[in-house]
Structure formats: structure tokens, C-alpha cells
Motif scaffolding. Structure first.
Motif, PDB file in Angstrom:
ATOM      1  N   GLY A 438       0.802  -1.216   0.000  1.00 12.63           N
ATOM      2  CA  GLY A 438       0.000   0.000   0.000  1.00 12.63           C
ATOM      3  C   GLY A 438       0.832   1.263   0.000  1.00 12.63           C
ATOM      4  N   GLN A 439       2.112   1.140   0.322  1.00 17.41           N
ATOM      5  CA  GLN A 439       2.987   2.315   0.274  1.00 17.41           C
ATOM      6  C   GLN A 439       3.366   2.587  -1.175  1.00 17.41           C
ATOM      7  N   VAL A 440       3.091   3.780  -1.640  1.00 19.80           N
ATOM      8  CA  VAL A 440       3.363   4.144  -3.030  1.00 19.80           C
ATOM      9  C   VAL A 440       4.513   5.140  -3.062  1.00 19.80           C
ATOM     10  N   ASN A 441       5.644   4.722  -3.619  1.00 26.41           N
ATOM     11  CA  ASN A 441       6.796   5.608  -3.768  1.00 26.41           C
ATOM     12  C   ASN A 441       6.798   6.224  -5.166  1.00 26.41           C
ATOM     13  N   GLU A 442       7.098   7.498  -5.214  1.00 25.50           N
ATOM     14  CA  GLU A 442       7.118   8.187  -6.508  1.00 25.50           C
ATOM     15  C   GLU A 442       8.282   7.694  -7.358  1.00 25.50           C
ATOM     16  N   SER A 443       8.056   7.634  -8.648  1.00 24.23           N
ATOM     17  CA  SER A 443       9.106   7.204  -9.570  1.00 24.23           C
ATOM     18  C   SER A 443       9.859   8.412 -10.110  1.00 24.23           C
ATOM     19  N   ARG A 444      11.122   8.169 -10.500  1.00 20.20           N
ATOM     20  CA  ARG A 444      11.939   9.197 -11.144  1.00 20.20           C
ATOM     21  C   ARG A 444      12.366   8.673 -12.508  1.00 20.20           C
ATOM     22  N   GLN A 445      12.180   9.489 -13.540  1.00 22.68           N
ATOM     23  CA  GLN A 445      12.599   9.100 -14.874  1.00 22.68           C
ATOM     24  C   GLN A 445      14.103   9.291 -14.979  1.00 22.68           C
ATOM     25  N   VAL A 446      14.851   8.184 -14.986  1.00 19.20           N
ATOM     26  CA  VAL A 446      16.308   8.281 -15.008  1.00 19.20           C
ATOM     27  C   VAL A 446      16.890   7.927 -16.371  1.00 19.20           C
ATOM     28  N   LEU A 447      16.044   7.435 -17.270  1.00 19.93           N
ATOM     29  CA  LEU A 447      16.505   7.063 -18.599  1.00 19.93           C
ATOM     30  C   LEU A 447      15.324   7.116 -19.548  1.00 19.93           C
ATOM     31  N   ASP A 448      15.588   7.555 -20.786  1.00 22.40           N
ATOM     32  CA  ASP A 448      14.540   7.603 -21.800  1.00 22.40           C
ATOM     33  C   ASP A 448      13.962   6.203 -22.019  1.00 22.40           C
ATOM     34  N   ALA A 449      12.653   6.115 -22.111  1.00 25.61           N
ATOM     35  CA  ALA A 449      11.979   4.820 -22.211  1.00 25.61           C
ATOM     36  C   ALA A 449      12.431   4.024 -23.428  1.00 25.61           C
ATOM     37  N   GLU A 450      12.666   4.701 -24.552  1.00 28.23           N
ATOM     38  CA  GLU A 450      13.073   3.998 -25.766  1.00 28.23           C
ATOM     39  C   GLU A 450      14.464   3.385 -25.604  1.00 28.23           C
ATOM     40  N   ILE A 451      15.371   4.126 -24.945  1.00 32.38           N
ATOM     41  CA  ILE A 451      16.713   3.582 -24.704  1.00 32.38           C
ATOM     42  C   ILE A 451      16.629   2.397 -23.753  1.00 32.38           C
ATOM     43  N   ALA A 452      15.778   2.511 -22.741  1.00 31.44           N
ATOM     44  CA  ALA A 452      15.603   1.400 -21.798  1.00 31.44           C
ATOM     45  C   ALA A 452      15.132   0.151 -22.533  1.00 31.44           C
ATOM     46  N   ARG A 453      14.216   0.297 -23.468  1.00 27.30           N
ATOM     47  CA  ARG A 453      13.729  -0.855 -24.233  1.00 27.30           C
ATOM     48  C   ARG A 453      14.840  -1.447 -25.102  1.00 27.30           C
ATOM     49  N   GLU A 454      15.678  -0.584 -25.692  1.00 24.46           N
ATOM     50  CA  GLU A 454      16.798  -1.074 -26.497  1.00 24.46           C
ATOM     51  C   GLU A 454      17.753  -1.914 -25.654  1.00 24.46           C
ATOM     52  N   VAL A 455      18.064  -1.427 -24.463  1.00 23.64           N
ATOM     53  CA  VAL A 455      18.980  -2.163 -23.585  1.00 23.64           C
ATOM     54  C   VAL A 455      18.359  -3.490 -23.164  1.00 23.64           C
ATOM     55  N   MET A 456      17.046  -3.491 -22.913  1.00 17.18           N
ATOM     56  CA  MET A 456      16.378  -4.730 -22.532  1.00 17.18           C
ATOM     57  C   MET A 456      16.479  -5.766 -23.653  1.00 17.18           C
ATOM     58  N   LYS A 457      16.288  -5.338 -24.891  1.00 18.62           N
ATOM     59  CA  LYS A 457      16.374  -6.258 -26.017  1.00 18.62           C
ATOM     60  C   LYS A 457      17.795  -6.807 -26.160  1.00 18.62           C
ATOM     61  N   MET A 458      18.786  -5.966 -25.901  1.00 14.43           N
ATOM     62  CA  MET A 458      20.172  -6.445 -25.941  1.00 14.43           C
ATOM     63  C   MET A 458      20.419  -7.469 -24.844  1.00 14.43           C
ATOM     64  N   PHE A 502      23.837 -12.902 -10.981  1.00 17.20           N
ATOM     65  CA  PHE A 502      22.920 -12.816 -12.110  1.00 17.20           C
ATOM     66  C   PHE A 502      21.824 -11.837 -11.737  1.00 17.20           C
ATOM     67  N   ALA A 503      21.548 -10.922 -12.649  1.00 19.08           N
ATOM     68  CA  ALA A 503      20.432  -9.991 -12.473  1.00 19.08           C
ATOM     69  C   ALA A 503      19.612 -10.048 -13.736  1.00 19.08           C
ATOM     70  N   GLY A 504      18.284 -10.155 -13.579  1.00 18.85           N
ATOM     71  CA  GLY A 504      17.452 -10.302 -14.759  1.00 18.85           C
ATOM     72  C   GLY A 504      16.039  -9.812 -14.575  1.00 18.85           C
ATOM     73  N   VAL A 505      15.320  -9.809 -15.716  1.00 19.95           N
ATOM     74  CA  VAL A 505      13.950  -9.304 -15.770  1.00 19.95           C
ATOM     75  C   VAL A 505      13.132 -10.259 -16.641  1.00 19.95           C
ATOM     76  N   VAL A 506      11.858 -10.463 -16.260  1.00 15.38           N
ATOM     77  CA  VAL A 506      10.963 -11.313 -17.041  1.00 15.38           C
ATOM     78  C   VAL A 506       9.525 -10.837 -16.820  1.00 15.38           C
ATOM     79  N   PRO A 507       8.665 -10.915 -17.852  1.00 18.94           N
ATOM     80  CA  PRO A 507       8.982 -11.122 -19.273  1.00 18.94           C
ATOM     81  C   PRO A 507       9.498  -9.810 -19.890  1.00 18.94           C
ATOM     82  N   VAL A 508      10.209  -9.913 -20.978  1.00 17.71           N
ATOM     83  CA  VAL A 508      10.801  -8.715 -21.595  1.00 17.71           C
ATOM     84  C   VAL A 508       9.727  -7.807 -22.183  1.00 17.71           C
ATOM     85  N   ASP A 509       8.712  -8.382 -22.847  1.00 15.24           N
ATOM     86  CA  ASP A 509       7.727  -7.558 -23.544  1.00 15.24           C
ATOM     87  C   ASP A 509       6.797  -6.806 -22.598  1.00 15.24           C
TER      88      ASP A 509
END
Length: 600
Positions: A438-458, A502-509
């Protein structure tokens, strides 16, 4: 006749004097009684009350801690504590051996303990025991021995949740973990009542309720008990198979920053804290800092993409598999020749990362990494959280930036690494992790979303054929991640011991989970390997497979899953091809698996 009259007179006089004296005495007694009972009775009433009227505390329970689904993680159970009035007890020394036997202590020890408190009116004999055991002791009817209600903390999940929850002391006060962080919230307020005790100290009447007891408030965590158990189980398995000394793992919800699981080994039993090794109490996921190794490379690539000095297709010549770094060398495990930016991550090339970071000004690289939270606490609120170390450029040497590009020369906690990867998965939005539902922390945009997606695909290529973490792949899902294998710093240099990451994320899409695993000192001599791709990646695969099912996360690579199921079905049918429909094999007995509950 005259002498007799004189005698009679003397007798009357004497009787009158006695009667007068008795009358005066009676009058004095009546007056004193009136004075005591009507005029000046306050003082004596207080004296009487002081001997028989007592204000005693009403114990109260600590708030319950539950996981995100309401499953109890910490509960307070009623127990009894036996106490004594030493002054009363010492009046009956012959009963001390009997009492000592009931308490399970030597008689001379109890006698000495009671004698040392001869001037007191209260001492504990045995605390937080079962009501049945306390009743047996009190039933001995030893003068000056009593029992009272208290509460004891119980942790149903035991070692699996020990580092997150922490524990309480004998007075039910939080000592470590979230029990300490939220002690004021969880701790209740004891009440008070006035009672009358008899001359043996037993309560004979409840006179007045002075203040009602207020139980502690409940706390709902973001932790999912099932994912926590999975994480602990798989981490323990990895440590046993690799003969590693310790390990940590963190699972975060990408969109919210919620900590779904946090496990450490070695662990301890919070229900019997006194029997454990003190060093095992440390929550390594938030207190221990390590050099992150190659898990830094995606951030190095992201910084260069943001600065516009590279693209995913930029080529780098890594021949002959090493390059100078001051008096030292930066080396790769193999000579990978010409690699593009994606290939630098796929093959985890230190030389490639070094050539990428060389294109960035020092301050640009420093500011970028700082944006992802390195060098400062994640502000999770966990007691004792470390900030890690990331020195400013003014304190760098000539080799610092190059070694930092592949994870040496700076340090971070496993929670920081997981938080940074969650930001890459969350379209470049960094969210401080939280343990409270229930605690909601504000987000900070630290990287452009399109670049983040490119790095994820890599990063996705790392878990695919030819990458360093194929053991992290999950059938039916695209996985993005990065392995890391770094030497442990020791005595101003580096030892022969390793840390596997190992650090990872799932699912990528549609990213749902981010996970970081750190395993210390895996033993390469056992033939299992010591690299992050061998030791830590399987932990990710096994935990995330379970978490994806538990949370009903839809596959983003259904074609691969269907193809694998068709191949398995064909193998069962003697090699005959099997038709595949969307979401179902043609065989009527085989369907896409549904979500399954996992129980400890």
C-alpha cells in the motif's frame, strides 16, 4: 461507727476514680476512633491500601505481520511468566529446593539469586513459558510465587523469513529487521488496573480499570510468502551444489518497487535466536556491499546510448582479447574479435565495455550511474541499509573509469542491483523499493523509455543461444539479464575467491519481475563452475518459473513454448509430428499448464 464511715467513703472515692478513669479512657478511645475513621482517616487508609491495594500492568499483544495475501508471518502468542516476592519467599527457606526443582535450576543458585534481592518485592523466576508449565509451578502454593500473562513472538516461516522480519527480545521489543523498523507501529500500549491482594500477594478483587490495554497495529508486507519460500529454497540448493559460503537474492515487482522476496544464507531460526550464530543475523541483501561485476555493463551501454556516442550496431574490435589498463590488463575469457554493442553484452566482453566507456566524459558516466541509485541508499527503510561506494571523478585514478565499466572499483548491495534492473525494465523509471503493501513511492525518470527498451532487447540475447546465461532461460517467456563473475577484494587487491552474479527481468515484452542473485565463494573445484551463468542463473530460472505461474503472468513467447510441447509430444508418439493449435497441442490430454500454488 466513725472508722467504718471513713472506710465506706474511701471505697466510694476509689470506685468513682476508677469509673472516671475508665470513662475518660473510653471517651479517649471513642474520640480516637472518631478521629481515625471520620476526621483523619486518609493517612491510615493510604497505609492500608499500600499493603493490599496495587496497580498492576495489563499486558497487550504485538501487532501481527502478514504477507501481501494475509498469510501470518509474525504472531504473538499468550504465555505465562513466573515471578516472586523475595521478601515473602525468604520467610519460607525450606520451600526453595522444591521451587528450584520445579524451575529446573540448582537449589543453591536459586537461593543465592533470591538472597541477592532480599530487599526487593519483585523478581522474575522464569519468563515466557507455557501456561500449563506456569500453572504447575504456581500450584505448589509456595508463598510469594505468582505468575502473570505475557506474549511471545512466533514466526511460522522460520529461517526463510528471518532476515526480513528480524526478531523481538524477551520484552517483546523489536531488535532487528522490520520488527525493529516498525517497532512503534507494532508495539501495543499496556493497560493498568487496580487490585486488592491478600497477605500472600494473591489477587482477591479487581477494584478498578485505570487504563485499557491497546494492542499493537497489524502490518501487511509486500512479501509473497510463496515466492519467498521459492527464493530461499533455490538459493539454498545453489549454495549446497556449489559449496558456496553465503548468498543473497531479491525479487522486486517492476511496476511498484515492492519487495516480493528477499532471502539470505546462512540463516537462523528467529524462534530460537539465542541458539544461532550472530553473524548469520545479517541481512546481506541490504547490508553487504560487493563489486557488481559485469552486471554493470548494461548501465555502461545505456549511458553511451543516451550520450549518443554509440548505437546498438556500433562495432568494437576486442582483439586480441585484452587491452592495457594502466599497469594492469583488462581481459576477456576469450578473444571475441569484432563485436557490436549487443554482442558486448551477449558475450560479456570487458574489453568491449572498456572501449564504450572511453567514449564518455568522466562526469557524464558518473552522473548517469548515480541516477540509478549507486552510491546512496535505496531508501527502502530497512534498518542498517548500506549505501554502497561510488566515488566522484575527482577521486578517480587513471584506471578507475575503465574498471568501473565492467563492475570493479565501485560497490553496491544486491537490493541496489535489483532496483537498477527494475528501472531498466520499467521504461527508465526508478522507484525506491518498499516492504509495506500500500505504500506508493514516486518514480523518477532516469533514462529515456526507448533507450531502456533497447537495452532490454540487448540483454535478452544474454539468455539465448550463444549468451552467457542460457541457464536463466524460461520456456514461454523472453528473459533479459546479465551475468557477473568478479574476484573478491582482499587486502588492497583481489583474492582467488569469486562472487557469482545474475540480475534479470521477465517477461521482456511486459516486464513484471526483476531479480538479483549474489553467491559468494562458489567452489570451482567441484566441477560445477563458479561463474554467474553456472551458479546464479539457475536460481533465477527456478524462482521465476514458479513466480510467473503463481501470479498468472501470460507468456510473451508462446510460439517457443508450443514448439517445445509439440516436440515433446512427438517424442512420446514415436517421432510422429503433432499439429499445434494456438494455446493447445492437438493431443486432447495436453494443454497449456494453469497456475499452480506452491506451498513450503
Amino acid at each position: 461507727m466513725k472508722p467504718r464511715n471513713r472506710a465506706q467513703f474511701n471505697l466510694r472515692a476509689r470506685l468513682a476514680m476508677v469509673a472516671g478513669a475508665l470513662g475518660l479512657s473510653s471517651l479517649a478511645l471513642v474520640g480516637r476512633a472518631v478521629d481515625l475513621q471520620l476526621i483523619d482517616n486518609d493517612f491510615y487508609q493510604k497505609q492500608g491500601n499500600a499493603r493490599f491495594l496495587r496497580d498492576i500492568e495489563i499486558p497487550t499483544s504485538r501487532g501481527m505481520v502478514t504477507d501481501r495475501n494475509g498469510e501470518p508471518l509474525a504472531v504473538s502468542s499468550p504465555v505465562e511468566s513466573v515471578w516472586a516476592d523475595p521478601q515473602e519467599l525468604l520467610k519460607h527457606p525450606a520451600r526453595l529446593p522444591q521451587l528450584a526443582k520445579a524451575l529446573g535450576v540448582p537449589a543453591d543458585y536459586l537461593t543465592r539469586k533470591v538472597s541477592q534481592r532480599a530487599g526487593k518485592e519483585f523478581m522474575w523466576l522464569k519468563r515466557r513459558i507455557s501456561p500449563v508449565a506456569a500453572k504447575k509451578i504456581v500450584a505448589l502454593d509456595i508463598p510469594g510465587v505468582f505468575s502473570q500473562r505475557e506474549f511471545r513472538r512466533f514466526y511460522p516461516q522460520g529461517e526463510a523469513m528471518a532476515h526480513v522480519l528480524g526478531f523481538t527480545n524477551i520484552d517483546d521489543e523489536g531488535q532487528e529487521g522490520l520488527e525493529l523498523a516498525f517497532d512503534e507501529w507494532l508495539r501495543g500500549t499496556p493497560g493498568s488496573k487496580r487490585v486488592i491482594r491478600d497477605n500472600r500477594g494473591r489477587i482477591v478483587e479487581n477494584v478498578d480499570l485505570i487504563k485499557p490495554a491497546q494492542p499493537g497495529k497489524d502490518l501487511t508486507l509486500t512479501i509473497d510468502r510463496r515466492i519467498q519460500y521459492l527464493t530461499y529454497r533455490e538459493l539454498k540448493r545453489a549454495l549446497l551444489e556449489s559449496d558456496a559460503s553465503s548468498g543473497s537474492a531479491v525479487v522486486l515487482d517492476v511496476a511498484t518497487g515492492e519487495v516480493l522476496a528477499m532471502a539470505n544464507l546462512p540463516s537462523y531460526n528467529p524462534n530460537a535466536v539465542e541458539s544461532g550464530n550472530r553473524d548469520s543475523h545479517r541481512n546481506r541483501a541490504v547490508t553487504d556491499v560487493i563489486e557488481p561485476g559485469s552486471t554493470m555493463k548494461p548501465l555502461t551501454v545505456a549511458a553511451a546510448l543516451e550520450a549518443g556516442v554509440i548505437t546498438p550496431e556500433t562495432k568494437f574490435n576486442t582483439n586480441p582479447g585484452w587491452m592495457p589498463n594502466g599497469r594492469y590488463r583488462t581481459t576477456d575469457t576469450h578473444n571475441y574479435g569484432i563485436l557490436d554493442t549487443t554482442g558486448v553484452l551477449t558475450k560479456s566482453s570487458n574489453v568491449g565495455a572498456s572501449k564504450i566507456v572511453a567514449l564518455l566524459p568522466d562526469k557524464t558516466f558518473y552522473d548517469f550511474v548515480r541516477r540509478f541509485g549507486y552510491g546512496e541508499s535505496t531508501h527502502s527503510g530497512f534498518p542498517g541499509e548500506a549505501a554502497g561506494v561510488f566515488m566522484p571523478p575527482s577521486q578517480w585514478s587513471g584506471t578507475s573509469k575503465q574498471t568501473m565499466s565492467y563492475g570493479y572499483g565501485l560497490s553496491a548491495t544486491p537490493l541496489q542491483i535489483a532496483t537498477a534492473y527494475a528501472a531498466l525494465a520499467n521504461g527508465g523509471k526508478l522507484i525506491a523499493p518498499t516492504f509495506v503493501k500500500g505504500q506508493v513511492n514516486e518514480s523518477r525518470q532516469v533514462l529515456d523509455a526507448e533507450i531502456a527498451r533497447e537495452v532490454m532487447k540487448m540483454m535478452q540475447t544474454v539468455t539465448e543461444t550463444g549468451g552467457t546465461a542460457t541457464r536463466a532461460a524460461i520456456l514461454g517467456y523472453h528473459v533479459a539479464g546479465k551475468t557477473g563473475t568478479s574476484r573478491k577484494a582482499s587486502g588492497g587487491g583481489y583474492s582467488r575467491e569469486y562472487v557469482a552474479f545474475f540480475a534479470g527481468v521477465v517477461p521482456v515484452d511486459n516486464p513484471r519481475f526483476a531479480m538479483a542473485i549474489v553467491i559468494n565463494e562458489p567452489d570451482a573445484s567441484r566441477g560445477y563452475g563458479y561463474g554467474g551463468g553456472y551458479v546464479s542463473a539457475p536460481v533465477f530460472q527456478n524462482v521465476m518459473e514458479g513466480a510467473l505461474r503463481l501470479m498468472d503472468v501470460p507468456p510473451d513467447d508462446i510460439e517457443t513454448w508450443l514448439a517445445a510441447q509439440a516436440a515433446a509430444e512427438a517424442k512420446r508418439n514415436g517421432g510422429k509430428p503433432v499439429a499445434v493449435a494456438a494455446g493447445r497441442i492437438s493431443s486432447p490430454q495436453s494443454t497449456v499448464p494453469a497456475a499452480a500454488e506452491l506451498q513450503p
